[in-house]
Design an enzyme around this catalytic site. Structure first.
Site, PDB file in Angstrom:
ATOM      1  N   SER A 159       0.665  -1.112   0.219  1.00 44.82           N
ATOM      2  CA  SER A 159       0.263  -0.204   0.070  1.00 44.82           C
ATOM      3  C   SER A 159       0.828   1.311   0.587  1.00 44.82           C
ATOM      4  O   SER A 159       2.451   1.313   0.241  1.00 44.82           O
ATOM      5  CB  SER A 159      -0.870   0.138   1.084  1.00 44.82           C
ATOM      6  OG  SER A 159      -1.588   1.438   1.607  1.00 44.82           O
ATOM      7  N   TYR A 172      -2.470  -0.816  10.608  1.00 47.96           N
ATOM      8  CA  TYR A 172      -2.227  -0.862   9.003  1.00 47.96           C
ATOM      9  C   TYR A 172      -0.914  -0.869   8.188  1.00 47.96           C
ATOM     10  O   TYR A 172      -0.364  -1.487   7.265  1.00 47.96           O
ATOM     11  CB  TYR A 172      -3.437  -0.162   8.271  1.00 47.96           C
ATOM     12  CG  TYR A 172      -4.162  -0.408   6.888  1.00 47.96           C
ATOM     13  CD1 TYR A 172      -3.547  -2.106   6.727  1.00 47.96           C
ATOM     14  CD2 TYR A 172      -4.165   0.480   5.629  1.00 47.96           C
ATOM     15  CE1 TYR A 172      -3.728  -2.111   5.380  1.00 47.96           C
ATOM     16  CE2 TYR A 172      -4.385  -0.485   4.692  1.00 47.96           C
ATOM     17  CZ  TYR A 172      -3.917  -1.466   4.435  1.00 47.96           C
ATOM     18  OH  TYR A 172      -4.764  -1.673   3.169  1.00 47.96           O
TER      19      TYR A 172
HETATM   20  P1  NAD Z   1     -11.559  -5.755   0.172  1.00 51.19           P
HETATM   21  O1  NAD Z   1     -11.846  -6.351   1.986  1.00 51.19           O
HETATM   22  O2  NAD Z   1     -13.080  -5.420  -0.663  1.00 51.19           O
HETATM   23  O3  NAD Z   1     -11.210  -7.354  -0.414  1.00 51.19           O
HETATM   24  C1  NAD Z   1     -10.715  -8.359   1.129  1.00 51.19           C
HETATM   25  C2  NAD Z   1     -11.017  -9.747   0.838  1.00 51.19           C
HETATM   26  O4  NAD Z   1     -10.321 -10.840   1.292  1.00 51.19           O
HETATM   27  C3  NAD Z   1     -12.750  -9.871   1.214  1.00 51.19           C
HETATM   28  O5  NAD Z   1     -12.967 -10.448  -0.139  1.00 51.19           O
HETATM   29  C4  NAD Z   1     -12.554 -10.254   2.968  1.00 51.19           C
HETATM   30  O6  NAD Z   1     -13.526 -11.708   2.229  1.00 51.19           O
HETATM   31  C5  NAD Z   1     -10.911 -11.677   2.149  1.00 51.19           C
HETATM   32  N1  NAD Z   1     -10.275 -11.741   3.888  1.00 51.19           N
HETATM   33  C6  NAD Z   1     -10.073 -10.902   4.522  1.00 51.19           C
HETATM   34  N2  NAD Z   1      -9.928 -12.290   5.611  1.00 51.19           N
HETATM   35  C7  NAD Z   1      -9.312 -13.444   5.346  1.00 51.19           C
HETATM   36  C8  NAD Z   1      -8.579 -14.226   5.776  1.00 51.19           C
HETATM   37  N3  NAD Z   1      -8.088 -14.921   7.238  1.00 51.19           N
HETATM   38  N4  NAD Z   1      -8.834 -15.293   4.656  1.00 51.19           N
HETATM   39  C9  NAD Z   1      -9.097 -15.321   3.724  1.00 51.19           C
HETATM   40  N5  NAD Z   1      -9.568 -14.223   2.532  1.00 51.19           N
HETATM   41  C10 NAD Z   1      -9.767 -12.803   3.687  1.00 51.19           C
HETATM   42  O7  NAD Z   1     -10.786  -5.713   0.216  1.00 51.19           O
HETATM   43  P2  NAD Z   1      -9.694  -4.559  -0.791  1.00 51.19           P
HETATM   44  O8  NAD Z   1     -10.092  -3.475  -0.605  1.00 51.19           O
HETATM   45  O9  NAD Z   1      -9.780  -5.120  -2.017  1.00 51.19           O
HETATM   46  O10 NAD Z   1      -7.941  -4.699  -0.586  1.00 51.19           O
HETATM   47  C11 NAD Z   1      -7.030  -5.930  -1.581  1.00 51.19           C
HETATM   48  C12 NAD Z   1      -5.996  -5.512  -0.677  1.00 51.19           C
HETATM   49  O11 NAD Z   1      -5.607  -4.837  -1.259  1.00 51.19           O
HETATM   50  C13 NAD Z   1      -5.362  -5.733   0.715  1.00 51.19           C
HETATM   51  O12 NAD Z   1      -4.103  -6.266   0.514  1.00 51.19           O
HETATM   52  C14 NAD Z   1      -5.731  -4.141   0.512  1.00 51.19           C
HETATM   53  O13 NAD Z   1      -4.898  -4.057   2.075  1.00 51.19           O
HETATM   54  C15 NAD Z   1      -4.922  -3.889  -0.047  1.00 51.19           C
HETATM   55  N6  NAD Z   1      -5.002  -2.038  -0.950  1.00 51.19           N
HETATM   56  C16 NAD Z   1      -6.230  -1.609  -0.623  1.00 51.19           C
HETATM   57  C17 NAD Z   1      -6.310  -0.533  -0.974  1.00 51.19           C
HETATM   58  C18 NAD Z   1      -7.626  -0.244  -1.481  1.00 51.19           C
HETATM   59  O14 NAD Z   1      -7.866   1.324  -1.537  1.00 51.19           O
HETATM   60  N7  NAD Z   1      -8.917  -0.253  -0.897  1.00 51.19           N
HETATM   61  C19 NAD Z   1      -5.617   0.075  -0.594  1.00 51.19           C
HETATM   62  C20 NAD Z   1      -4.011  -0.402  -0.960  1.00 51.19           C
HETATM   63  C21 NAD Z   1      -3.815  -1.698  -0.729  1.00 51.19           C
END
Ligand code: NAD
Length: 275
Positions: A159, A172
């Site tokens: 991130s 985080y």
């Molecule tokens: P999201 O919450 O839509 O998706 C995360 C998924 O991970 C969910 O479907 C959840 O059920 C699953 N999950 C959670 N705990 C779990 C576990 N213990 N085992 C298996 N699956 C599990 O989030 P997103 O926004 O799509 O984020 C995806 C990745 O991108 C994450 O690593 C997040 O930290 C990173 N990220 C997101 C952003 C943003 O702005 N959304 C920015 C930078 C990084």
């Protein structure tokens, strides 16, 4: 060439988009998620669009659960070539109420108000585990398939806050810094066995996790939401589709000499000093 791609957290907003894009390239997709319905929904969307996919339920924090998923995937699709470690996120217990500590905060008795001194180690632990252990454990399980094979790689999701921590979310930010650091470490460790290891560092994408932090109920931006846009030279949030081309590149042999990089996809956020 068609590869077997395992994506964790692929029921979620960002990685479901990546799963669908990788499927369009002809790869066989294992949509791994903690939530059964979303994993199966994404897999059936891929199949409906003419691709090959299975939904697999597993917890990235439990080795036995991942080993069972691996057996299921190996039987249905074959040995894993590509792993995308997408499961991750923040937790309110690892978040302070205000960006800066003021002396008066120590007397603030409002329910739910949290200074740095109130942060619950359980919340911090949850966030570190989900993002860091949740990247390390699936790698231990699925990368065994890749050792000594050609064209294998791992893509971690770090991130923006790994480069410079964001206010209010120390757990985080620290956990994603660990993911970036681990990406470099692992790229070196795996360099002799043909596994490349890279990461994406997405900027700000409006998703279910951060929607209430960044937008008000009427859809307008919160103060933090506006601050982010002001700090993003391209002046907008990312769309999940913005992550596709870099993902395809890093998972493809086109990047066969690229390993240990963390690529910001952030509209210039990390390059901008604000002045
Ligand atoms: P999201 O919450 O839509 O998706 C995360 C998924 O991970 C969910 O479907 C959840 O059920 C699953 N999950 C959670 N705990 C779990 C576990 N213990 N085992 C298996 N699956 C599990 O989030 P997103 O926004 O799509 O984020 C995806 C990745 O991108 C994450 O690593 C997040 O930290 C990173 N990220 C997101 C952003 C943003 O702005 N959304 C920015 C930078 C990084």
């Amino acid at each position: 060439m068609s590869k077997v791609v395992v994506l964790t957290g692929a029921g979620g907003v960002l990685c479901s988009t990546l799963a669908k894009a990788l499927a369009k390239q002809g790869h066989k997709i294992a949509v791994l998620d903690l939530k059964k319905e979303t994993a199966e929904q994404v897999a059936s969307d891929i199949i409906a669009a003419g691709g090959t996919a299975i939904g697999v339920v597993a917890n990235v924090l439990e080795r036995d659960s991942l080993e069972a998923a691996k057996t299921e995937i190996n039987t249905a699709l074959g040995a894993c070539d590509i792993l995308v470690n997408g499961a991750g996120g923040n937790h309110p217990l690892g978040t302070t109420s205000n960006p800066f500590l003021e002396e008066a905060d120590l007397q603030n008795t409002t329910e739910g108000f949290k200074t740095f001194f109130d942060l619950d180690p359980k919340g911090i632990e949850f966030v570190f585990n989900l993002n860091f252990i949740g990247t390390l454990l699936p790698t231990q399980v699925f990368a065994k398939d890749m050792v000594g094979k050609k064209g294998c790689s791992i893509l971690n999701i770090s991130s923006m806050n790994a480069f410079t921590p964001l206010t209010k979310i120390p757990a985080y930010s620290g956990a994603k810094a660990a993911v970036s650091n681990f990406t470099e470490w692992l790229s070196v460790h795996f360099s002799k066995v043909g596994i490349r290891v890279n990461a994406l560092a997405p900027g700000f994408f409006l998703t279910d996790q951060n929607r209430t932090l960044l937008t008000n109920t009427d859809g307008s931006l919160t103060q933090r939401g506006q601050q982010i846009i002001d700090q993003t030279p391209m002046g907008r949030y990312g769309e999940p589709e913005d992550l596709i081309s870099t993902t395809l590149y890093l998972c493809d042999d086109a990047s066969s000499f690229v390993t240990g990089v963390v690529i910001p996809i952030d509209g210039g956020f990390s390059a901008y000093s604000g002045v």
